[in-house]
Design a protein around this motif. Structure first.
Motif, PDB file in Angstrom:
ATOM      1  N   LEU A 261       6.259  90.448  91.997  1.00  0.00           N
ATOM      2  CA  LEU A 261       5.648  90.884  90.731  1.00  0.00           C
ATOM      3  C   LEU A 261       6.184  92.243  90.299  1.00  0.00           C
ATOM      4  N   ASN A 262       6.401  93.122  91.257  1.00  0.00           N
ATOM      5  CA  ASN A 262       6.953  94.439  90.892  1.00  0.00           C
ATOM      6  C   ASN A 262       8.343  94.296  90.295  1.00  0.00           C
ATOM      7  N   GLY A 263       9.056  93.240  90.719  1.00  0.00           N
ATOM      8  CA  GLY A 263      10.394  93.004  90.168  1.00  0.00           C
ATOM      9  C   GLY A 263      10.342  92.360  88.787  1.00  0.00           C
ATOM     10  N   ALA A 264       9.136  92.023  88.323  1.00  0.00           N
ATOM     11  CA  ALA A 264       9.018  91.299  87.050  1.00  0.00           C
ATOM     12  C   ALA A 264       8.845  92.228  85.852  1.00  0.00           C
ATOM     13  N   ASP A 265       8.721  93.533  86.097  1.00  0.00           N
ATOM     14  CA  ASP A 265       8.637  94.506  85.011  1.00  0.00           C
ATOM     15  C   ASP A 265       7.460  94.204  84.063  1.00  0.00           C
ATOM     16  N   LEU A 266       6.262  94.139  84.640  1.00  0.00           N
ATOM     17  CA  LEU A 266       5.078  93.825  83.833  1.00  0.00           C
ATOM     18  C   LEU A 266       4.428  95.107  83.331  1.00  0.00           C
ATOM     19  N   ASP A 267       3.974  95.082  82.093  1.00  0.00           N
ATOM     20  CA  ASP A 267       3.296  96.263  81.562  1.00  0.00           C
ATOM     21  C   ASP A 267       1.873  96.359  82.080  1.00  0.00           C
ATOM     22  N   GLU A 268       1.226  95.215  82.292  1.00  0.00           N
ATOM     23  CA  GLU A 268      -0.104  95.214  82.901  1.00  0.00           C
ATOM     24  C   GLU A 268      -0.367  93.856  83.534  1.00  0.00           C
ATOM     25  N   LEU A 269      -1.045  93.878  84.673  1.00  0.00           N
ATOM     26  CA  LEU A 269      -1.356  92.641  85.397  1.00  0.00           C
ATOM     27  C   LEU A 269      -2.867  92.644  85.642  1.00  0.00           C
ATOM     28  N   VAL A 270      -3.574  91.783  84.911  1.00  0.00           N
ATOM     29  CA  VAL A 270      -5.035  91.776  84.979  1.00  0.00           C
ATOM     30  C   VAL A 270      -5.503  90.523  85.719  1.00  0.00           C
ATOM     31  N   VAL A 271      -6.287  90.725  86.769  1.00  0.00           N
ATOM     32  CA  VAL A 271      -6.867  89.589  87.509  1.00  0.00           C
ATOM     33  C   VAL A 271      -8.360  89.854  87.671  1.00  0.00           C
ATOM     34  N   THR A 272      -9.093  88.856  88.144  1.00  0.00           N
ATOM     35  CA  THR A 272     -10.506  89.089  88.456  1.00  0.00           C
ATOM     36  C   THR A 272     -10.665  89.206  89.974  1.00  0.00           C
ATOM     37  N   ASP A 273     -11.892  89.465  90.386  1.00  0.00           N
ATOM     38  CA  ASP A 273     -12.149  89.696  91.816  1.00  0.00           C
ATOM     39  C   ASP A 273     -12.688  88.459  92.534  1.00  0.00           C
ATOM     40  N   THR A 274     -12.272  87.254  92.094  1.00  0.00           N
ATOM     41  CA  THR A 274     -12.750  86.043  92.788  1.00  0.00           C
ATOM     42  C   THR A 274     -12.230  85.984  94.219  1.00  0.00           C
ATOM     43  N   ILE A 275     -11.155  86.726  94.480  1.00  0.00           N
ATOM     44  CA  ILE A 275     -10.563  86.777  95.820  1.00  0.00           C
ATOM     45  C   ILE A 275     -10.471  88.257  96.205  1.00  0.00           C
ATOM     46  N   PRO A 276     -10.864  88.619  97.446  1.00  0.00           N
ATOM     47  CA  PRO A 276     -10.746  90.036  97.803  1.00  0.00           C
ATOM     48  C   PRO A 276      -9.278  90.427  97.935  1.00  0.00           C
ATOM     49  N   ILE A 277      -8.916  91.574  97.390  1.00  0.00           N
ATOM     50  CA  ILE A 277      -7.529  92.050  97.494  1.00  0.00           C
ATOM     51  C   ILE A 277      -7.566  93.343  98.306  1.00  0.00           C
ATOM     52  N   PRO A 278      -7.014  93.308  99.513  1.00  0.00           N
ATOM     53  CA  PRO A 278      -7.066  94.516 100.349  1.00  0.00           C
ATOM     54  C   PRO A 278      -6.494  95.711  99.587  1.00  0.00           C
ATOM     55  N   GLU A 279      -7.073  96.906  99.898  1.00  0.00           N
ATOM     56  CA  GLU A 279      -6.669  98.090  99.132  1.00  0.00           C
ATOM     57  C   GLU A 279      -5.170  98.354  99.180  1.00  0.00           C
ATOM     58  N   ALA A 280      -4.577  98.168 100.377  1.00  0.00           N
ATOM     59  CA  ALA A 280      -3.139  98.441 100.509  1.00  0.00           C
ATOM     60  C   ALA A 280      -2.352  97.523  99.570  1.00  0.00           C
ATOM     61  N   LYS A 281      -2.810  96.279  99.463  1.00  0.00           N
ATOM     62  CA  LYS A 281      -2.108  95.338  98.577  1.00  0.00           C
ATOM     63  C   LYS A 281      -2.309  95.755  97.116  1.00  0.00           C
TER      64      LYS A 281
END
Ligand code: R5P
Length: 315
Positions: A261-281
């Motif tokens: 995703l970092n290689g995709a040059d996105l201006d913003e990536l919005v997701v919801t919290d249906t899945i926990p995302i570890p802080e480091a990730k």
């Protein structure tokens, strides 16, 4: 009206379960989940649930199979402790992508999960943004699907959308992307995406719609490896999109998704919290924004408990 409302949490996403319970204005139900040395799971419900209207929040995230098994054991424990009604709350449905027989001699594992939930004592199910809405048909008991649209719509409406266009990553997501586009008042485009084999690698081969000079908002149900989004962003930039943002319900972020995703040059990536995302990730993914679904699930649980309509919530 059912008996007393109690919300329990499995161990997959305690933070979301807590957010849901506090939206309802209740503490989480007390239960102890332990593992024996042989990895068998033990669930002990630590309060009286006789006659209660019980909801168990357990999402699908690694370790996926352990979390599923833990949920099945919790449902069984609650049912046999005489809860009057047990609802499995699955923010991200386990095995959601295994929803059809697209090859010979495979299991439609999402149907198997539906069977297991019912056999374990789930009287009903509450989930969000299924990969295929038909999955609800695998249940012989009530199953409700919330859509994250209202949450994403509310977020994107705060932006300047005068030059925006919603983009579906494939024909499968076009229907809901169209709904999303209509609600935020933008045109839409559709990408022709192909998966050539079982490696999960996606290729965007064509684009239907004009994105030149536009601010694209890619809509999809989930991000797993990030390949679909990377490909979508590539084709949108090739066709002259000015900005590329993403609005997705489930941030699975498996494998090398952050790098992809970092290689995709996105201006913003919005997701919801249906899945926990570890802080480091979270920190490793550029321009990531996470929106909470807790109030929506809390409202849905209140409504199910009171026998009120859920469809009003999606309007
Ligand atoms: C696919 O059919 C879904 O709608 C998503 O596009 C897909 O699950 C995303 O997977 P990945 O991020 O691995 O490309």
């Amino acid at each position: 009206m059912q008996g007393e409302l109690i919300v329990f949490s499995g161990s997959s996403h305690y933070k979301l379960a807590q957010g849901i319970a506090s939206h309802i204005g209740l503490p989480l139900g007390r239960a102890r989940i332990t593992r024996f040395s042989n990895e068998n799971i033990k669930v002990k419900i630590d309060e009286n649930v006789r006659g209660a209207d019980v909801f168990v929040v357990q999402t699908s995230c690694p370790p996926v199979s352990d979390n599923l098994m833990e949920l099945l054991i919790m449902l069984d424990a609650l049912k046999f402790a005489s809860a009057s009604r047990v609802t499995a709350v699955l923010p991200y449905f386990p095995y959601a992508r295994s929803d059809k027989k697209d090859e010979s001699r495979i299991s439609i594992a999402a149907r198997l999960v539906a069977d297991l939930l019912q056999a374990s004592g789930a009287d009903r199910v509450l989930t969000m943004t299924l990969h295929a809405p038909q999955t609800l048909g695998f249940f012989r008991s009530p199953a409700d699907q919330l859509m994250a649209h209202p949450i994403l719509i509310q977020y994107f409406r705060q932006k300047d959308l005068s030059n925006a266009i919603v983009v579906a990553t494939d024909a499968g997501s076009a229907k809901f992307a169209g709904y999303f586009a209509k609600r935020i008042g933008t045109p839409m485009a559709v990408i022709d995406k192909r998966r050539m084999d079982d490696t999960e690698s996606a290729h965007s081969v064509a684009l239907i719609g004009d994105v030149k000079g536009k601010d694209a908002i890619i809509y999809d149900d989930e991000i797993a490896t990030g390949g679909s989004i990377r490909e979508a962003a590539r084709i949108l930039r090739d066709f002259g999109a000015r900005e590329v943002c993403v609005g997705v319900t489930h941030g699975v972020f498996s494998g090398n998704a952050p790098e992809t995703l970092n290689g995709a040059d996105l201006d913003e990536l919005v997701v919801t919290d249906t899945i926990p995302i570890p802080e480091a990730k979270q920190e490793s993914i550029k321009n990531l924004k996470i929106l909470t679904t807790a109030p929506m699930f809390g409202e849905a649980i209140n409504r199910i408990h009171a026998g009120r309509s859920l469809s009003e919530m999606m309007e």
